[in-house]
Design a protein around this motif. Structure first.
Motif, PDB file in Angstrom:
ATOM      1  N   TYR A  28      -5.052  -5.778 -15.846  1.00 43.56           N
ATOM      2  CA  TYR A  28      -4.710  -4.419 -16.277  1.00 43.56           C
ATOM      3  C   TYR A  28      -5.096  -3.390 -15.220  1.00 43.56           C
ATOM      4  O   TYR A  28      -4.335  -2.476 -14.921  1.00 43.56           O
ATOM      5  CB  TYR A  28      -5.377  -4.079 -17.608  1.00 43.56           C
ATOM      6  N   ARG A  29      -6.279  -3.550 -14.661  1.00 43.43           N
ATOM      7  CA  ARG A  29      -6.699  -2.624 -13.599  1.00 43.43           C
ATOM      8  C   ARG A  29      -5.726  -2.701 -12.430  1.00 43.43           C
ATOM      9  O   ARG A  29      -5.451  -1.714 -11.777  1.00 43.43           O
ATOM     10  CB  ARG A  29      -8.102  -2.969 -13.112  1.00 43.43           C
ATOM     11  N   TRP A  30      -5.239  -3.890 -12.177  1.00 43.05           N
ATOM     12  CA  TRP A  30      -4.349  -4.110 -11.036  1.00 43.05           C
ATOM     13  C   TRP A  30      -2.993  -3.456 -11.265  1.00 43.05           C
ATOM     14  O   TRP A  30      -2.451  -2.828 -10.379  1.00 43.05           O
ATOM     15  CB  TRP A  30      -4.178  -5.609 -10.790  1.00 43.05           C
ATOM     16  N   CYS A  31      -2.430  -3.605 -12.474  1.00 41.84           N
ATOM     17  CA  CYS A  31      -1.060  -3.131 -12.694  1.00 41.84           C
ATOM     18  C   CYS A  31      -0.969  -1.862 -13.544  1.00 41.84           C
ATOM     19  O   CYS A  31       0.009  -1.135 -13.432  1.00 41.84           O
ATOM     20  CB  CYS A  31      -0.210  -4.235 -13.312  1.00 41.84           C
ATOM     21  N   ALA A  83      -4.640   8.839 -13.951  1.00 40.82           N
ATOM     22  CA  ALA A  83      -3.962   9.333 -12.752  1.00 40.82           C
ATOM     23  C   ALA A  83      -4.598   8.720 -11.497  1.00 40.82           C
ATOM     24  O   ALA A  83      -3.902   8.338 -10.556  1.00 40.82           O
ATOM     25  CB  ALA A  83      -4.022  10.855 -12.689  1.00 40.82           C
ATOM     26  N   LEU A  84      -5.930   8.619 -11.505  1.00 46.29           N
ATOM     27  CA  LEU A  84      -6.617   8.010 -10.378  1.00 46.29           C
ATOM     28  C   LEU A  84      -6.249   6.536 -10.248  1.00 46.29           C
ATOM     29  O   LEU A  84      -5.946   6.057  -9.154  1.00 46.29           O
ATOM     30  CB  LEU A  84      -8.134   8.176 -10.517  1.00 46.29           C
ATOM     31  N   TRP A  85      -6.261   5.787 -11.354  1.00 47.20           N
ATOM     32  CA  TRP A  85      -5.898   4.362 -11.294  1.00 47.20           C
ATOM     33  C   TRP A  85      -4.440   4.186 -10.899  1.00 47.20           C
ATOM     34  O   TRP A  85      -4.084   3.232 -10.200  1.00 47.20           O
ATOM     35  CB  TRP A  85      -6.216   3.650 -12.613  1.00 47.20           C
ATOM     36  N   ALA A  86      -3.581   5.109 -11.303  1.00 47.24           N
ATOM     37  CA  ALA A  86      -2.182   5.052 -10.874  1.00 47.24           C
ATOM     38  C   ALA A  86      -2.104   5.229  -9.360  1.00 47.24           C
ATOM     39  O   ALA A  86      -1.326   4.549  -8.679  1.00 47.24           O
ATOM     40  CB  ALA A  86      -1.356   6.114 -11.592  1.00 47.24           C
ATOM     41  N   TYR A 108     -14.880  -1.053  -7.763  1.00 51.64           N
ATOM     42  CA  TYR A 108     -15.026   0.023  -8.742  1.00 51.64           C
ATOM     43  C   TYR A 108     -14.495  -0.348 -10.123  1.00 51.64           C
ATOM     44  O   TYR A 108     -15.064   0.047 -11.131  1.00 51.64           O
ATOM     45  CB  TYR A 108     -14.358   1.308  -8.244  1.00 51.64           C
ATOM     46  N   GLY A 109     -13.417  -1.104 -10.167  1.00 48.43           N
ATOM     47  CA  GLY A 109     -12.841  -1.487 -11.455  1.00 48.43           C
ATOM     48  C   GLY A 109     -13.641  -2.559 -12.160  1.00 48.43           C
ATOM     49  O   GLY A 109     -13.818  -2.526 -13.370  1.00 48.43           O
ATOM     50  N   GLU A 110     -14.140  -3.522 -11.393  1.00 50.79           N
ATOM     51  CA  GLU A 110     -14.869  -4.645 -11.992  1.00 50.79           C
ATOM     52  C   GLU A 110     -16.357  -4.623 -11.702  1.00 50.79           C
ATOM     53  O   GLU A 110     -17.099  -5.459 -12.193  1.00 50.79           O
ATOM     54  CB  GLU A 110     -14.269  -5.969 -11.510  1.00 50.79           C
ATOM     55  N   GLY A 111     -16.798  -3.699 -10.865  1.00 54.90           N
ATOM     56  CA  GLY A 111     -18.230  -3.552 -10.599  1.00 54.90           C
ATOM     57  C   GLY A 111     -18.826  -4.622  -9.703  1.00 54.90           C
ATOM     58  O   GLY A 111     -20.039  -4.843  -9.728  1.00 54.90           O
ATOM     59  N   LEU A 112     -18.006  -5.279  -8.901  1.00 47.37           N
ATOM     60  CA  LEU A 112     -18.530  -6.298  -7.984  1.00 47.37           C
ATOM     61  C   LEU A 112     -19.198  -5.636  -6.783  1.00 47.37           C
ATOM     62  O   LEU A 112     -18.834  -4.530  -6.388  1.00 47.37           O
ATOM     63  CB  LEU A 112     -17.401  -7.198  -7.470  1.00 47.37           C
ATOM     64  N   SER A 113     -20.131  -6.336  -6.202  1.00 49.65           N
ATOM     65  CA  SER A 113     -20.724  -5.877  -4.944  1.00 49.65           C
ATOM     66  C   SER A 113     -19.695  -6.095  -3.837  1.00 49.65           C
ATOM     67  O   SER A 113     -18.720  -6.829  -4.010  1.00 49.65           O
ATOM     68  CB  SER A 113     -21.985  -6.687  -4.636  1.00 49.65           C
ATOM     69  N   HIS A 114     -19.919  -5.486  -2.706  1.00 48.31           N
ATOM     70  CA  HIS A 114     -19.013  -5.686  -1.580  1.00 48.31           C
ATOM     71  C   HIS A 114     -19.010  -7.158  -1.176  1.00 48.31           C
ATOM     72  O   HIS A 114     -17.964  -7.696  -0.806  1.00 48.31           O
ATOM     73  CB  HIS A 114     -19.414  -4.800  -0.399  1.00 48.31           C
ATOM     74  N   LYS A 150      -4.624  -4.777   0.288  1.00 50.51           N
ATOM     75  CA  LYS A 150      -6.046  -5.065   0.539  1.00 50.51           C
ATOM     76  C   LYS A 150      -6.939  -3.916   0.085  1.00 50.51           C
ATOM     77  O   LYS A 150      -8.006  -4.139  -0.474  1.00 50.51           O
ATOM     78  CB  LYS A 150      -6.304  -5.367   2.021  1.00 50.51           C
ATOM     79  N   GLN A 151      -6.505  -2.680   0.317  1.00 51.74           N
ATOM     80  CA  GLN A 151      -7.281  -1.529  -0.123  1.00 51.74           C
ATOM     81  C   GLN A 151      -7.339  -1.487  -1.653  1.00 51.74           C
ATOM     82  O   GLN A 151      -8.398  -1.280  -2.237  1.00 51.74           O
ATOM     83  CB  GLN A 151      -6.687  -0.233   0.422  1.00 51.74           C
ATOM     84  N   ARG A 152      -6.192  -1.705  -2.285  1.00 52.03           N
ATOM     85  CA  ARG A 152      -6.135  -1.703  -3.744  1.00 52.03           C
ATOM     86  C   ARG A 152      -7.044  -2.784  -4.317  1.00 52.03           C
ATOM     87  O   ARG A 152      -7.829  -2.534  -5.233  1.00 52.03           O
ATOM     88  CB  ARG A 152      -4.701  -1.920  -4.210  1.00 52.03           C
ATOM     89  N   ASP A 153      -6.963  -3.989  -3.766  1.00 53.01           N
ATOM     90  CA  ASP A 153      -7.783  -5.092  -4.267  1.00 53.01           C
ATOM     91  C   ASP A 153      -9.270  -4.789  -4.117  1.00 53.01           C
ATOM     92  O   ASP A 153     -10.058  -5.041  -5.030  1.00 53.01           O
ATOM     93  CB  ASP A 153      -7.438  -6.396  -3.543  1.00 53.01           C
ATOM     94  N   ALA A 154      -9.651  -4.237  -2.971  1.00 58.28           N
ATOM     95  CA  ALA A 154     -11.063  -3.914  -2.742  1.00 58.28           C
ATOM     96  C   ALA A 154     -11.553  -2.877  -3.755  1.00 58.28           C
ATOM     97  O   ALA A 154     -12.623  -3.029  -4.349  1.00 58.28           O
ATOM     98  CB  ALA A 154     -11.270  -3.408  -1.310  1.00 58.28           C
ATOM     99  N   VAL A 155     -10.763  -1.832  -3.983  1.00 60.25           N
ATOM    100  CA  VAL A 155     -11.144  -0.791  -4.941  1.00 60.25           C
ATOM    101  C   VAL A 155     -11.214  -1.358  -6.357  1.00 60.25           C
ATOM    102  O   VAL A 155     -12.160  -1.086  -7.100  1.00 60.25           O
ATOM    103  CB  VAL A 155     -10.167   0.410  -4.874  1.00 60.25           C
ATOM    104  N   LEU A 156     -10.231  -2.169  -6.736  1.00 63.48           N
ATOM    105  CA  LEU A 156     -10.228  -2.740  -8.081  1.00 63.48           C
ATOM    106  C   LEU A 156     -11.436  -3.637  -8.312  1.00 63.48           C
ATOM    107  O   LEU A 156     -12.044  -3.601  -9.383  1.00 63.48           O
ATOM    108  CB  LEU A 156      -8.943  -3.525  -8.323  1.00 63.48           C
ATOM    109  N   LEU A 157     -11.788  -4.427  -7.318  1.00 60.21           N
ATOM    110  CA  LEU A 157     -12.915  -5.337  -7.480  1.00 60.21           C
ATOM    111  C   LEU A 157     -14.250  -4.600  -7.489  1.00 60.21           C
ATOM    112  O   LEU A 157     -15.115  -4.874  -8.317  1.00 60.21           O
ATOM    113  CB  LEU A 157     -12.906  -6.401  -6.386  1.00 60.21           C
TER     114      LEU A 157
END
Length: 186
Positions: free
Chosen positions: A43-46, A125-128, A145-151, A136-143
């Protein structure tokens, strides 16, 4: 006499081992345990409930074969992120092809006033805007900020270095600032 563990009490590692051996019950328990996680990441992805449900179902189907390839080097959820992101990308590529076919209807709906109103939620609006970023940028942000993973965990899921994840996040923030300004959100 050996005591049998209830599948709901078994660890992921035990369930994975049993699922690799063909135990459908263990596989079902593993899916049940992680379905919400897969759906949330999709959901965060799409950003669309129906697409996220389709992606989550696709992950469940793919997992039947892919579980045999899981090596256990990292957390199961990290590996599951990769499977989910790949399914999401595949679904979005398919959706993009179908979108071209329906573009004419969208224009017609806009002109005739039948198009749905845009969401007023600033977070949406931000997630859109995040979904408009390069992959790659989208995936990094989703992981992160969206999922709370560490870098580091995001790097493992994306199979890139931690420094590269940090760079993608930095670049994404710059792009998001521009996207949000052009949308009048900032």
């Amino acid at each position: 006499m050996a005591m049998m563990l209830d599948e709901s009490e078994a660890s992921d590692a035990e369930l994975i081992g049993r699922a690799k051996g063909g135990d459908r019950g263990a596989f079902g328990t593993l899916l049940e345990r992680h379905y919400d996680f897969v759906y949330r990441a999709a959901y965060r992805w799409c950003g669309k409930k129906a697409d996220a449900e389709d992606i989550a179902q696709e992950v469940c189907v793919r997992l039947g074969k892919a579980i045999r390839d899981y090596r256990g080097g990292g957390a199961f959820t990290t590996w599951l992120y990769s499977v989910t992101m790949n399914a999401a990308r595949d679904t979005m590529r398919k959706t993009a092809r179908e979108t071209v076919k329906t573009a004419a209807y969208g224009v017609h709906a806009l002109i005739s006033g039948e198009a749905p109103a845009e969401s007023e939620d600033p977070a949406e609006a931000l997630w859109a805007a995040v979904r408009q970023l390069p992959d790659k940028q989208r995936d990094a942000v989703l992981l992160v900020y969206g999922e709370g993973l560490s870098h580091a965990a995001a790097a493992e899921a994306m199979t890139i270095s931690e420094a590269t994840v940090s760079w993608h996040i930095h670049e994404a923030k710059k792009r998001l600032k521009t996207l949000m300004r052009s949308a009048g959100e900032v």
